[in-house]
Scaffold this motif. Structure first.
Motif, mmCIF file in Angstrom:
data_model
loop_
_atom_site.group_PDB
_atom_site.id
_atom_site.type_symbol
_atom_site.label_atom_id
_atom_site.label_comp_id
_atom_site.label_asym_id
_atom_site.label_seq_id
_atom_site.Cartn_x
_atom_site.Cartn_y
_atom_site.Cartn_z
ATOM 1 N N LEU A 1 0.792 -1.225 0.000
ATOM 2 C CA LEU A 1 0.000 0.000 0.000
ATOM 3 C C LEU A 1 0.829 1.281 0.000
ATOM 4 N N PRO A 2 1.881 1.393 0.822
ATOM 5 C CA PRO A 2 2.664 2.634 0.772
ATOM 6 C C PRO A 2 3.227 2.922 -0.615
ATOM 7 N N GLY A 3 3.706 1.914 -1.296
ATOM 8 C CA GLY A 3 4.233 2.095 -2.649
ATOM 9 C C GLY A 3 3.141 2.506 -3.628
ATOM 10 N N MET A 4 1.959 1.924 -3.486
ATOM 11 C CA MET A 4 0.847 2.279 -4.359
ATOM 12 C C MET A 4 0.432 3.733 -4.129
ATOM 13 N N VAL A 5 0.344 4.136 -2.871
ATOM 14 C CA VAL A 5 -0.028 5.511 -2.542
ATOM 15 C C VAL A 5 1.036 6.477 -3.063
ATOM 16 N N GLU A 6 2.297 6.126 -2.884
ATOM 17 C CA GLU A 6 3.392 6.960 -3.363
ATOM 18 C C GLU A 6 3.332 7.136 -4.881
ATOM 19 N N ASP A 7 3.074 6.029 -5.609
ATOM 20 C CA ASP A 7 2.973 6.110 -7.070
ATOM 21 C C ASP A 7 1.812 6.998 -7.487
ATOM 22 N N LYS A 8 0.669 6.855 -6.824
ATOM 23 C CA LYS A 8 -0.510 7.686 -7.162
ATOM 24 C C LYS A 8 -0.212 9.163 -6.889
ATOM 25 N N LEU A 9 0.407 9.445 -5.761
ATOM 26 C CA LEU A 9 0.726 10.837 -5.424
ATOM 27 C C LEU A 9 1.714 11.431 -6.445
ATOM 28 N N ARG A 10 2.698 10.644 -6.823
ATOM 29 C CA ARG A 10 3.680 11.092 -7.799
ATOM 30 C C ARG A 10 2.997 11.449 -9.116
ATOM 31 N N ARG A 11 2.057 10.586 -9.553
ATOM 32 C CA ARG A 11 1.324 10.852 -10.807
ATOM 33 C C ARG A 11 0.445 12.082 -10.686
ATOM 34 N N LEU A 12 -0.183 12.253 -9.535
ATOM 35 C CA LEU A 12 -1.073 13.411 -9.339
ATOM 36 C C LEU A 12 -0.314 14.723 -9.268
ATOM 37 N N LEU A 13 0.900 14.702 -8.733
ATOM 38 C CA LEU A 13 1.678 15.924 -8.563
ATOM 39 C C LEU A 13 2.480 16.313 -9.791
#
Length: 186
Positions: free
Chosen positions: A173-185
């Motif tokens: 989950l932390p990696g998934m959240v990090e990837d989503k945040l990276r894409r959003l930013l």
């Protein structure tokens, strides 16, 4: 899961799932209806999540067939020590699902053909116990393929599915959240 189940099938390995949607995390067992059986029901006996050490096995398609056609509530259990029973069990000791279709087809056919001839005895008769028997053409010999038992066999629980899925979710989950945040930013 593969560590606990030495001979896990892909169906078993792919069934536990989790889905992240915003701040919600859903953990579930995938219910693939094309498999003729609910994955949650199939995986219930070895699941240790509720703390029980043993659970009754899930009745198979063969048990349902016998109940419908012969009116017996007994559970068919393969006999690994017999000539007929050996063919239904793989090296890992698991039931070969596709192989079980052969006796069902033979028992439903009004005019069975081929070298495999099966018959069912629901109560002890003529020296033969209850079970699904195979008759061989040579010497008119018979061999017990499945014994019919009154009590459902029990299996030891081995896997805490909820615990394993949570542990895997915590890892991913932390990696998934990090990837989503990276894409959003971006």
């Amino acid at each position: 899961m593969r560590n606990r189940y030495q001979h896990a099938t892909n169906y078993t390995l792919k069934s536990p799932r989790f889905k992240q949607d915003g701040l919600n995390l859903s953990i579930y067992i995938n219910d693939d209806q094309s498999q003729n059986q609910s994955a949650a029901e199939y995986l219930f006996p070895p699941d240790r999540s509720d703390g029980r050490r043993q659970k009754p096995i899930k009745p198979t398609t063969l048990a349902g067939f016998l109940q419908g056609k012969y009116g017996t509530n007994r559970i068919p259990v393969p006999v690994p020590g017999s000539r007929a029973g050996r063919q239904f069990i793989n090296r890992a000791g698991n039931l070969k699902g596709k192989k079980v279709q052969s006796p069902i087809a033979q028992l439903t056919s009004s005019n069975p053909t081929g070298s495999e001839r099966y018959f069912v005895i629901t109560d002890k008769h003529g020296g033969l116990g209850p079970g699904i028997w195979r008759r061989y053409r040579v010497k008119n010999a018979v061999s017990l393929a499945f014994a019919l038992v009154d009590q459902k066999p029990k299996v030891d629980t081995q896997i805490d599915f909820h615990g394993l899925v949570l542990k895997d979710a915590e890892k991913r989950l932390p990696g998934m959240v990090e990837d989503k945040l990276r894409r959003l930013l971006r």
